[in-house]
Design a protein around this motif. Structure first.
Motif, PDB file in Angstrom:
ATOM      1  N   PHE A   1       0.836  -1.203   0.000  1.00 21.83           N
ATOM      2  CA  PHE A   1       0.000   0.000   0.000  1.00 21.83           C
ATOM      3  C   PHE A   1       0.870   1.251   0.000  1.00 21.83           C
ATOM      4  O   PHE A   1       0.612   2.201  -0.754  1.00 21.83           O
ATOM      5  N   ALA A   2       1.900   1.279   0.837  1.00 22.37           N
ATOM      6  CA  ALA A   2       2.792   2.431   0.901  1.00 22.37           C
ATOM      7  C   ALA A   2       3.513   2.639  -0.425  1.00 22.37           C
ATOM      8  O   ALA A   2       3.687   3.775  -0.883  1.00 22.37           O
ATOM      9  N   THR A   3       3.913   1.543  -1.064  1.00 24.59           N
ATOM     10  CA  THR A   3       4.617   1.643  -2.338  1.00 24.59           C
ATOM     11  C   THR A   3       3.729   2.255  -3.409  1.00 24.59           C
ATOM     12  O   THR A   3       4.139   3.184  -4.127  1.00 24.59           O
ATOM     13  N   LEU A   4       2.501   1.743  -3.543  1.00 24.27           N
ATOM     14  CA  LEU A   4       1.583   2.261  -4.556  1.00 24.27           C
ATOM     15  C   LEU A   4       1.216   3.718  -4.275  1.00 24.27           C
ATOM     16  O   LEU A   4       1.134   4.538  -5.205  1.00 24.27           O
ATOM     17  N   SER A   5       1.006   4.041  -3.009  1.00 24.09           N
ATOM     18  CA  SER A   5       0.672   5.419  -2.643  1.00 24.09           C
ATOM     19  C   SER A   5       1.837   6.353  -2.927  1.00 24.09           C
ATOM     20  O   SER A   5       1.658   7.476  -3.415  1.00 24.09           O
ATOM     21  N   ALA A   6       3.060   5.898  -2.619  1.00 22.97           N
ATOM     22  CA  ALA A   6       4.247   6.709  -2.897  1.00 22.97           C
ATOM     23  C   ALA A   6       4.401   6.954  -4.394  1.00 22.97           C
ATOM     24  O   ALA A   6       4.724   8.068  -4.821  1.00 22.97           O
ATOM     25  N   LEU A   7       4.160   5.919  -5.199  1.00 21.23           N
ATOM     26  CA  LEU A   7       4.266   6.075  -6.648  1.00 21.23           C
ATOM     27  C   LEU A   7       3.269   7.104  -7.170  1.00 21.23           C
ATOM     28  O   LEU A   7       3.600   7.927  -8.036  1.00 21.23           O
ATOM     29  N   ALA A   8       2.044   7.069  -6.628  1.00 21.97           N
ATOM     30  CA  ALA A   8       1.043   8.061  -7.028  1.00 21.97           C
ATOM     31  C   ALA A   8       1.501   9.464  -6.651  1.00 21.97           C
ATOM     32  O   ALA A   8       1.362  10.412  -7.431  1.00 21.97           O
ATOM     33  N   GLY A   9       2.057   9.597  -5.445  1.00 24.45           N
ATOM     34  CA  GLY A   9       2.528  10.896  -4.995  1.00 24.45           C
ATOM     35  C   GLY A   9       3.683  11.418  -5.826  1.00 24.45           C
ATOM     36  O   GLY A   9       3.688  12.588  -6.234  1.00 24.45           O
ATOM     37  N   TRP A  10       4.662  10.564  -6.101  1.00 22.51           N
ATOM     38  CA  TRP A  10       5.826  11.002  -6.886  1.00 22.51           C
ATOM     39  C   TRP A  10       5.438  11.341  -8.323  1.00 22.51           C
ATOM     40  O   TRP A  10       5.985  12.280  -8.918  1.00 22.51           O
ATOM     41  N   PHE A  11       4.504  10.579  -8.884  1.00 26.36           N
ATOM     42  CA  PHE A  11       4.041  10.905 -10.231  1.00 26.36           C
ATOM     43  C   PHE A  11       3.395  12.287 -10.254  1.00 26.36           C
ATOM     44  O   PHE A  11       3.689  13.110 -11.144  1.00 26.36           O
ATOM     45  N   ALA A  12       2.511  12.551  -9.299  1.00 27.15           N
ATOM     46  CA  ALA A  12       1.832  13.853  -9.247  1.00 27.15           C
ATOM     47  C   ALA A  12       2.831  14.985  -9.052  1.00 27.15           C
ATOM     48  O   ALA A  12       2.736  16.037  -9.702  1.00 27.15           O
ATOM     49  N   LEU A  13       3.794  14.787  -8.164  1.00 27.47           N
ATOM     50  CA  LEU A  13       4.800  15.827  -7.906  1.00 27.47           C
ATOM     51  C   LEU A  13       5.673  16.062  -9.142  1.00 27.47           C
ATOM     52  O   LEU A  13       5.982  17.208  -9.490  1.00 27.47           O
ATOM     53  N   GLY A  14       6.080  14.982  -9.794  1.00 35.86           N
ATOM     54  CA  GLY A  14       6.903  15.123 -10.986  1.00 35.86           C
ATOM     55  C   GLY A  14       6.158  15.807 -12.120  1.00 35.86           C
ATOM     56  O   GLY A  14       6.711  16.684 -12.812  1.00 35.86           O
ATOM     57  N   ALA A  15       4.889  15.423 -12.316  1.00 33.14           N
ATOM     58  CA  ALA A  15       4.099  16.038 -13.379  1.00 33.14           C
ATOM     59  C   ALA A  15       3.848  17.512 -13.090  1.00 33.14           C
ATOM     60  O   ALA A  15       3.905  18.349 -14.002  1.00 33.14           O
ATOM     61  N   GLN A  16       3.589  17.852 -11.828  1.00 33.20           N
ATOM     62  CA  GLN A  16       3.366  19.253 -11.486  1.00 33.20           C
ATOM     63  C   GLN A  16       4.645  20.064 -11.653  1.00 33.20           C
ATOM     64  O   GLN A  16       4.598  21.231 -12.056  1.00 33.20           O
ATOM     65  N   PHE A  17       5.784  19.466 -11.365  1.00 32.38           N
ATOM     66  CA  PHE A  17       7.059  20.158 -11.599  1.00 32.38           C
ATOM     67  C   PHE A  17       7.227  20.486 -13.076  1.00 32.38           C
ATOM     68  O   PHE A  17       7.603  21.616 -13.442  1.00 32.38           O
ATOM     69  N   TYR A  18       6.957  19.529 -13.928  1.00 34.57           N
ATOM     70  CA  TYR A  18       7.039  19.754 -15.376  1.00 34.57           C
ATOM     71  C   TYR A  18       6.093  20.879 -15.800  1.00 34.57           C
ATOM     72  O   TYR A  18       6.485  21.785 -16.556  1.00 34.57           O
ATOM     73  N   LEU A  19       4.847  20.840 -15.308  1.00 33.80           N
ATOM     74  CA  LEU A  19       3.865  21.861 -15.677  1.00 33.80           C
ATOM     75  C   LEU A  19       4.278  23.238 -15.161  1.00 33.80           C
ATOM     76  O   LEU A  19       4.096  24.247 -15.857  1.00 33.80           O
ATOM     77  N   SER A  20       4.842  23.292 -13.965  1.00 33.87           N
ATOM     78  CA  SER A  20       5.259  24.572 -13.392  1.00 33.87           C
ATOM     79  C   SER A  20       6.406  25.177 -14.187  1.00 33.87           C
ATOM     80  O   SER A  20       6.441  26.393 -14.431  1.00 33.87           O
ATOM     81  N   VAL A  21       7.363  24.341 -14.594  1.00 39.36           N
ATOM     82  CA  VAL A  21       8.480  24.827 -15.398  1.00 39.36           C
ATOM     83  C   VAL A  21       7.988  25.328 -16.748  1.00 39.36           C
ATOM     84  O   VAL A  21       8.414  26.391 -17.235  1.00 39.36           O
ATOM     85  N   GLN A  22       7.076  24.568 -17.367  1.00 42.79           N
ATOM     86  CA  GLN A  22       6.527  24.992 -18.646  1.00 42.79           C
ATOM     87  C   GLN A  22       5.776  26.312 -18.518  1.00 42.79           C
ATOM     88  O   GLN A  22       5.873  27.192 -19.395  1.00 42.79           O
ATOM     89  N   LEU A  23       5.043  26.477 -17.432  1.00 50.59           N
ATOM     90  CA  LEU A  23       4.322  27.729 -17.206  1.00 50.59           C
ATOM     91  C   LEU A  23       5.291  28.877 -16.980  1.00 50.59           C
ATOM     92  O   LEU A  23       5.080  29.995 -17.480  1.00 50.59           O
ATOM     93  N   GLY A  24       6.378  28.621 -16.248  1.00 50.56           N
ATOM     94  CA  GLY A  24       7.387  29.650 -16.031  1.00 50.56           C
ATOM     95  C   GLY A  24       8.004  30.124 -17.329  1.00 50.56           C
ATOM     96  O   GLY A  24       8.207  31.323 -17.545  1.00 50.56           O
ATOM     97  N   ILE A  25       8.292  29.180 -18.214  1.00 54.03           N
ATOM     98  CA  ILE A  25       8.852  29.531 -19.517  1.00 54.03           C
ATOM     99  C   ILE A  25       7.835  30.336 -20.333  1.00 54.03           C
ATOM    100  O   ILE A  25       8.171  31.340 -20.970  1.00 54.03           O
ATOM    101  N   ALA A  26       6.563  29.899 -20.282  1.00 50.52           N
ATOM    102  CA  ALA A  26       5.524  30.554 -21.079  1.00 50.52           C
ATOM    103  C   ALA A  26       5.253  31.985 -20.624  1.00 50.52           C
ATOM    104  O   ALA A  26       4.991  32.864 -21.452  1.00 50.52           O
TER     105      ALA A  26
END
Length: 219
Positions: A10-35
């Motif tokens: 359970f902890a592994t699957l939850s961690a993966l969901a969290g890291w995916f969301a954080l990584g995707a938001q980082f990408y979106l934030s950088v793209q927004l900063g550039i834009a």
């Protein structure tokens, strides 16, 4: 041992969901900063200005520490397995979900990947981490006197956000927007949120007393 294995999965699957969301938001934030002309650095600074991001980061680390168990020879990870630390993170991420649902979800309409990330960070991770807290944390060691220590995180964030907002000229949340509201109103809003956090911590301690298991957690 079965419970331990299930908890780690359970902890592994939850961690993966969290890291995916954080990584995707980082990408979106950088793209927004550039834009918007603030560049990669502006996107990174904006990313780390949000309580949502910082709290989900703490939750992802705690879940990763739980998933790795004793196999991770990293002493600093032990902090994220301590009952008090996990409880403080739990209260913080419940605040993330609650404040977003009550106040922030009405002020924008995310689409596409941003919508997926939004749902994961605000609606999925808070209940997942609350389940992890209930399942893993030995709650008999929790004491109301620890709430003062746990409040250091949201209080520290409030100071950090106000200073960063003053430097950048914009604030991560409308209820701490000094430009729009002024310092007196922002301080009142911050005090209300801190009081709510303290009450939530107290509620978790009381809820924990209902847990009659002798040895919750990994065993």
């Amino acid at each position: 041992m079965l419970r331990s294995s299930r908890l780690r999965r359970f902890a592994t699957l939850s961690a993966l969901a969290g890291w995916f969301a954080l990584g995707a938001q980082f990408y979106l934030s950088v793209q927004l900063g550039i834009a918007n002309g603030s560049g990669v650095l502006g996107g990174v600074v904006a990313y780390f200005s949000y309580f949502t991001i910082l709290t989900n980061l703490l939750a992802a680390i705690a879940l990763t520490a739980a998933a790795l168990g004793d196999r991770a020879a990293l002493p600093w990870l032990d902090l994220f397995r301590r009952p008090g630390a996990v409880t403080a993170i739990t209260a913080s991420i419940v605040v993330v979900g609650s404040v977003y649902f009550v106040i922030l979800r009405h002020i924008w309409e995310p689409q596409g990947l941003q919508l997926v990330v939004d749902v994961l960070l605000h609606y999925v991770m808070p209940p997942l981490f609350l389940v992890y807290w209930w399942w893993a944390v030995p709650k008999r060691v929790l004491r109301p006197s620890a709430i003062v220590r746990w409040m250091a995180y949201p209080l520290g964030y409030a100071l950090y956000a106000l200073v960063l907002g003053a430097v950048r000229g914009r604030y991560p949340y409308p209820f701490i927007d000094v430009i729009a509201l002024g310092y007196p109103r922002v301080l009142i809003n911050s005090a209300v949120l801190l009081a709510g956090f303290a009450l939530l911590c107290w509620g978790l301690i009381l809820l924990g007393r209902l847990d009659q298991r002798r040895a919750p957690g990994f065993g």
